[in-house]
Design an enzyme around this catalytic site. Sequence first.
Site, PDB file in Angstrom:
ATOM      1  N   CYS A   1      -8.481 -27.774  12.355  1.00 36.13           N
ATOM      2  CA  CYS A   1      -9.725 -28.522  12.585  1.00 36.13           C
ATOM      3  C   CYS A   1      -9.512 -30.037  12.550  1.00 36.13           C
ATOM      4  O   CYS A   1     -10.230 -30.778  13.214  1.00 36.13           O
ATOM      5  CB  CYS A   1     -10.774 -28.098  11.562  1.00 36.13           C
ATOM      6  SG  CYS A   1     -11.341 -26.414  11.847  1.00 36.13           S
TER       7      CYS A   1
ATOM      8  N   ASP B   1       0.873  -1.181   0.000  1.00 36.50           N
ATOM      9  CA  ASP B   1       0.000   0.000   0.000  1.00 36.50           C
ATOM     10  C   ASP B   1       0.909   1.231   0.000  1.00 36.50           C
ATOM     11  O   ASP B   1       2.126   1.119   0.033  1.00 36.50           O
ATOM     12  CB  ASP B   1      -0.962  -0.049   1.187  1.00 36.50           C
ATOM     13  CG  ASP B   1      -0.250   0.154   2.508  1.00 36.50           C
ATOM     14  OD1 ASP B   1       0.990   0.302   2.522  1.00 36.50           O
ATOM     15  OD2 ASP B   1      -0.932   0.157   3.549  1.00 36.50           O
TER      16      ASP B   1
ATOM     17  N   CYS C   1     -14.772 -28.030   8.129  1.00 41.09           N
ATOM     18  CA  CYS C   1     -13.453 -27.554   7.691  1.00 41.09           C
ATOM     19  C   CYS C   1     -12.439 -28.683   7.784  1.00 41.09           C
ATOM     20  O   CYS C   1     -12.445 -29.456   8.744  1.00 41.09           O
ATOM     21  CB  CYS C   1     -13.014 -26.391   8.573  1.00 41.09           C
ATOM     22  SG  CYS C   1     -11.405 -25.722   8.114  1.00 41.09           S
TER      23      CYS C   1
ATOM     24  N   HIS D   1      -6.861 -21.319  10.797  1.00 42.63           N
ATOM     25  CA  HIS D   1      -8.223 -21.719  10.431  1.00 42.63           C
ATOM     26  C   HIS D   1      -8.977 -20.579   9.742  1.00 42.63           C
ATOM     27  O   HIS D   1      -9.632 -20.796   8.718  1.00 42.63           O
ATOM     28  CB  HIS D   1      -9.006 -22.200  11.655  1.00 42.63           C
ATOM     29  CG  HIS D   1     -10.472 -22.257  11.392  1.00 42.63           C
ATOM     30  ND1 HIS D   1     -11.051 -23.290  10.686  1.00 42.63           N
ATOM     31  CD2 HIS D   1     -11.459 -21.359  11.660  1.00 42.63           C
ATOM     32  CE1 HIS D   1     -12.348 -23.029  10.545  1.00 42.63           C
ATOM     33  NE2 HIS D   1     -12.620 -21.861  11.121  1.00 42.63           N
TER      34      HIS D   1
ATOM     35  N   CYS E   1      -9.063 -28.020   7.556  1.00 40.21           N
ATOM     36  CA  CYS E   1      -7.745 -27.407   7.756  1.00 40.21           C
ATOM     37  C   CYS E   1      -7.001 -28.151   8.861  1.00 40.21           C
ATOM     38  O   CYS E   1      -7.584 -28.945   9.592  1.00 40.21           O
ATOM     39  CB  CYS E   1      -7.882 -25.916   8.054  1.00 40.21           C
ATOM     40  SG  CYS E   1      -8.111 -25.499   9.796  1.00 40.21           S
TER      41      CYS E   1
ATOM     42  N   ASP F   1      -8.583  -7.002   0.572  1.00 44.64           N
ATOM     43  CA  ASP F   1      -7.663  -7.258   1.681  1.00 44.64           C
ATOM     44  C   ASP F   1      -8.360  -6.826   2.948  1.00 44.64           C
ATOM     45  O   ASP F   1      -9.180  -5.907   2.927  1.00 44.64           O
ATOM     46  CB  ASP F   1      -6.364  -6.455   1.539  1.00 44.64           C
ATOM     47  CG  ASP F   1      -6.557  -5.005   1.947  1.00 44.64           C
ATOM     48  OD1 ASP F   1      -7.099  -4.235   1.140  1.00 44.64           O
ATOM     49  OD2 ASP F   1      -6.206  -4.653   3.083  1.00 44.64           O
TER      50      ASP F   1
HETATM   51 ZN    ZN Z   1     -10.395 -25.218  10.088  1.00 44.48          ZN
END
Ligand code: ZN
Length: 387
Positions: A323, A108, A318, A349, A320, A280
């Site tokens: 998780c 930026d 999820c 996560h 990930c 963003d």
């Molecule tokens: Zn997750």
Amino acid sequence: MTREGTGPILVSPMAEGIRFQVTGRSSETGARTGVLHTPHGDVRTPVFMPVGTQATVKAITQEELRELDFPIILGNTYHLYLRPGHELIERAGGLHKFMSWDRALLTDSGGFQVFSLRDLRHVGDDGVIFKSYIDGSEHEFTPERVMEIEGAFGADIAMAFDECPPYPSSHEHVREATQRTHDWAARCGESVRGGQALFGIVQGGVYRDLREWSADRIVSLDFSGIAIGGVSVGEPKQMMREVVEWTAPLLPDEKPRYLMGVGTPVDIIDFVMLGMDMFDCVLPTRLGRNGSMYTTYGRINIKNARYTEDFTPLDPECDCRSCRNYTRAYIRHLYKSDEILASRLATYHNLHFYQRVMKGIRAAITQDGLIAFRREFMTKYSAGDDA
Ligand SMILES: [Zn+2]
């Protein structure tokens, strides 16, 4: 500007090595998919870019960002200029080398920070004098100086230096700030370092005439992409939506459109529908550090006592790493004990959740089912626990 059906594939020639290609369109909304080709890899749009304020996306390693499949992240010019300084980063070989990130980078311009922090000393047509929040020393940002600093960082995409007025501000004040933003945009265009793509920023606050004027002026300059700035600065959500509704249709179809500082997953879906490509926001990382997690069924606050003996994952849908391996009860315990691992697992996560939403959005546009995607997402998401 075609918005209906699957229009032609457009290729926009930009700075060396950077090019944007529209690859698909939603027939029901203004959404499109695209590919932003950069010297550090291709970025599929719509894209969410995690914020790496101090050359780090807080609590996450660059290896993890790669694992999460982020093709581009942000660095903050204001913070990195004050510490460790652009000369040091240039001696390190640029921001990519310094932070060991071989994918695309966007910096930026520092405009948002300079104007939102209290230690602003003087704003003139030439630039801004401000005091460092670290040691109180005085510094000046002019368009030329900011281009020199961003050039030293060497990100694939640099943002033009702009004046971002706070909300609320009078029409007169915003008009003056927008005029300066236009003058500075032209000066940035003349001083940007070769090889870097430069994006211009449309300002104009919550005033329709100023937004239209700004879009007209910024689009007339030869930028590689156009951003809508000055939103999500405290104005009501409906107002932010109106600003994007007025502005997005005025932006060229063949260039990437970046909505700065936005937003929640639902905001992102809605603004993709208005034709925005890049986003963003600090929300997934900041909320993660504060114990708030995004789940398929809404946001949860892990500090809530109801999770004390909840031995299920953060989000049952999820897959990930957080998780797959840890429970709500364990992560809650980590928060209560002020353990660093709590921030690490939650941030990982939350970023994974954003990625899942973005992948879903891109697939939905490709299959031309974005409205159905939004409906299904909302049905589950608004069933939320604590949000
Ligand atoms: Zn997750």
